[in-house]
Each structure stands twice: as C-alpha cells, then as structure tokens.
Design a protein around this motif. Structure first.
Motif, short mmCIF file in Angstrom:
data_model
loop_
_atom_site.label_atom_id
_atom_site.label_comp_id
_atom_site.label_asym_id
_atom_site.label_seq_id
_atom_site.Cartn_x
_atom_site.Cartn_y
_atom_site.Cartn_z
N ALA A 78 -26.83 -76.61 -25.46
CA ALA A 78 -25.59 -75.84 -25.49
C ALA A 78 -25.60 -74.84 -26.64
O ALA A 78 -25.18 -73.68 -26.47
CB ALA A 78 -24.39 -76.78 -25.61
N LEU A 79 -26.09 -75.25 -27.78
CA LEU A 79 -26.17 -74.35 -28.93
C LEU A 79 -27.11 -73.18 -28.64
O LEU A 79 -26.82 -72.04 -28.99
CB LEU A 79 -26.64 -75.12 -30.16
N ARG A 80 -28.23 -73.49 -27.99
CA ARG A 80 -29.19 -72.44 -27.65
C ARG A 80 -28.55 -71.44 -26.69
O ARG A 80 -28.72 -70.23 -26.85
CB ARG A 80 -30.43 -73.06 -27.02
N GLN A 81 -27.80 -71.90 -25.71
CA GLN A 81 -27.13 -71.00 -24.78
C GLN A 81 -26.09 -70.13 -25.49
O GLN A 81 -26.02 -68.92 -25.25
CB GLN A 81 -26.45 -71.79 -23.65
N ASP A 82 -25.31 -70.74 -26.37
CA ASP A 82 -24.32 -69.97 -27.13
C ASP A 82 -25.00 -68.93 -28.02
O ASP A 82 -24.53 -67.79 -28.12
CB ASP A 82 -23.47 -70.90 -28.00
N PHE A 83 -26.07 -69.34 -28.65
CA PHE A 83 -26.80 -68.44 -29.54
C PHE A 83 -27.38 -67.26 -28.76
O PHE A 83 -27.29 -66.10 -29.18
CB PHE A 83 -27.91 -69.21 -30.25
N THR A 84 -27.96 -67.54 -27.59
CA THR A 84 -28.53 -66.48 -26.76
C THR A 84 -27.43 -65.53 -26.29
O THR A 84 -27.62 -64.30 -26.32
CB THR A 84 -29.25 -67.10 -25.53
N ARG A 85 -26.30 -66.07 -25.88
CA ARG A 85 -25.18 -65.23 -25.45
C ARG A 85 -24.69 -64.35 -26.60
O ARG A 85 -24.44 -63.15 -26.41
CB ARG A 85 -24.04 -66.13 -24.95
N GLU A 86 -24.58 -64.92 -27.78
CA GLU A 86 -24.11 -64.16 -28.94
C GLU A 86 -25.10 -63.06 -29.31
O GLU A 86 -24.70 -61.94 -29.65
CB GLU A 86 -23.90 -65.11 -30.12
N ILE A 87 -26.38 -63.34 -29.25
CA ILE A 87 -27.40 -62.32 -29.56
C ILE A 87 -27.33 -61.19 -28.55
O ILE A 87 -27.44 -60.02 -28.91
CB ILE A 87 -28.80 -62.95 -29.63
N SER A 88 -27.14 -61.51 -27.27
CA SER A 88 -27.08 -60.45 -26.25
C SER A 88 -25.85 -59.58 -26.47
O SER A 88 -25.93 -58.35 -26.33
CB SER A 88 -27.09 -61.04 -24.85
N HIS A 89 -24.71 -60.17 -26.84
CA HIS A 89 -23.52 -59.37 -27.13
C HIS A 89 -23.74 -58.49 -28.36
O HIS A 89 -23.34 -57.33 -28.38
CB HIS A 89 -22.30 -60.26 -27.35
N THR A 90 -24.40 -59.05 -29.36
CA THR A 90 -24.68 -58.28 -30.57
C THR A 90 -25.62 -57.12 -30.25
O THR A 90 -25.43 -56.00 -30.75
CB THR A 90 -25.30 -59.19 -31.64
N ARG A 91 -26.61 -57.37 -29.41
CA ARG A 91 -27.56 -56.31 -29.03
C ARG A 91 -26.83 -55.17 -28.31
O ARG A 91 -27.09 -54.01 -28.56
CB ARG A 91 -28.65 -56.89 -28.14
N VAL A 92 -25.90 -55.52 -27.43
CA VAL A 92 -25.13 -54.49 -26.72
C VAL A 92 -24.29 -53.70 -27.71
O VAL A 92 -24.23 -52.46 -27.63
CB VAL A 92 -24.25 -55.14 -25.63
N ASP A 93 -23.66 -54.37 -28.65
CA ASP A 93 -22.86 -53.66 -29.66
C ASP A 93 -23.73 -52.73 -30.51
O ASP A 93 -23.33 -51.59 -30.80
CB ASP A 93 -22.15 -54.66 -30.58
N VAL A 94 -24.91 -53.19 -30.90
CA VAL A 94 -25.81 -52.36 -31.70
C VAL A 94 -26.23 -51.14 -30.90
O VAL A 94 -26.26 -50.00 -31.42
CB VAL A 94 -27.03 -53.17 -32.18
N LEU A 95 -26.57 -51.31 -29.63
CA LEU A 95 -26.95 -50.16 -28.80
C LEU A 95 -25.79 -49.19 -28.63
O LEU A 95 -25.97 -47.96 -28.68
CB LEU A 95 -27.44 -50.63 -27.43
N LYS A 96 -24.60 -49.71 -28.43
CA LYS A 96 -23.42 -48.85 -28.28
C LYS A 96 -23.19 -48.03 -29.53
O LYS A 96 -23.01 -46.80 -29.46
CB LYS A 96 -22.19 -49.72 -27.98
N TRP A 97 -23.21 -48.67 -30.69
CA TRP A 97 -22.97 -47.94 -31.93
C TRP A 97 -24.13 -47.01 -32.26
O TRP A 97 -23.92 -45.92 -32.82
CB TRP A 97 -22.71 -48.91 -33.09
N SER A 98 -25.33 -47.41 -31.92
CA SER A 98 -26.49 -46.54 -32.13
C SER A 98 -26.36 -45.28 -31.28
O SER A 98 -26.60 -44.16 -31.76
CB SER A 98 -27.77 -47.29 -31.78
#
Length: 119
Positions: A78-98
């Motif tokens: 469950a922690l791994r799934q949450d972590f993966t989901r959080e990283i993907s959201h962060t990646r989208v935010d970084v791409l958007k701001w970039s």
C-alpha cells in the motif's frame, strides 16, 4: 555436588513426609523405591510438560510471525502504491510548471527581441 545434595535432601524429605503406616508396611527399601518411582515419574512428567509447552510456543510464534509478515507485506504494498501515485502527481506538476516557465521565457525573449529590433 550441590545438585546431588539437593536431590538427596529432596529424597530424604519425601521419605520423611511419607505416612508412617505406609513406611512401616513397605519397609525402608520399599519406601525408597516408591519415592524413586515417584521422583522419576515427576521428572518424566516435567520433561513432557516442558516439551509440550515449548512446542505450543513455537507453533504460536510461527503463526504470529506469519501474520506479522503478511501485515508488513500488505502495508509495504500500500505504501508503494501511494508513493508511486504521489511521484506521478509530482511529475505532472513539475512538467506543468516547467512548461509555464519556458512559455514565459520565450514570451520575454520575443518581447526583448521585438523591442531591440524596432527601427
């Protein structure tokens, strides 16, 4: 030597606690044999009880460890799934701001070039 004395003391105490009528009926040798029989039976019984207790404890410990291992595996998954989901959201935010940053930079450079190239 102290263990031997302890066993002899227990033996002497067992004979002393034996009812007098039984001791007279059995005689000294019979009383000693009876005490020896009871002592050996007690030792065997104690060993059996300890073996049973250790076996039960080991089975219980194995069961509890298996349950703990399953719980830890589930939680890590469950922690791994949450972590993966959080990283993907962060990646989208970084791409958007970039993307927003680079659009802003291109607009600023285009504005500077337009200002500088004016006749």
């Amino acid at each position: 030597m102290t263990e031997r004395l302890g066993a002899q003391d227990r033996f002497a105490m067992a004979i002393a606690r034996m009812p007098e009528a039984l001791q007279e009926r059995l005689g000294d040798d019979g009383a000693e044999a009876l005490v020896t029989l009871f002592e050996s039976a007690r030792e065997e019984w104690t060993e059996d009880v300890l073996t049973t207790a250790v076996d039960r404890f080991e089975r219980r410990l194995t069961t509890e460890i298996s349950l703990l291992r399953a719980d830890v595996t589930r939680e890590v998954s469950a922690l791994r799934q949450d972590f993966t989901r959080e990283i993907s959201h962060t990646r989208v935010d970084v791409l958007k701001w970039s993307f927003l940053f680079w659009v802003g930079q291109v607009a600023a450079i285009a504005g500077l070039l337009a200002f500088m190239l004016r006749p």
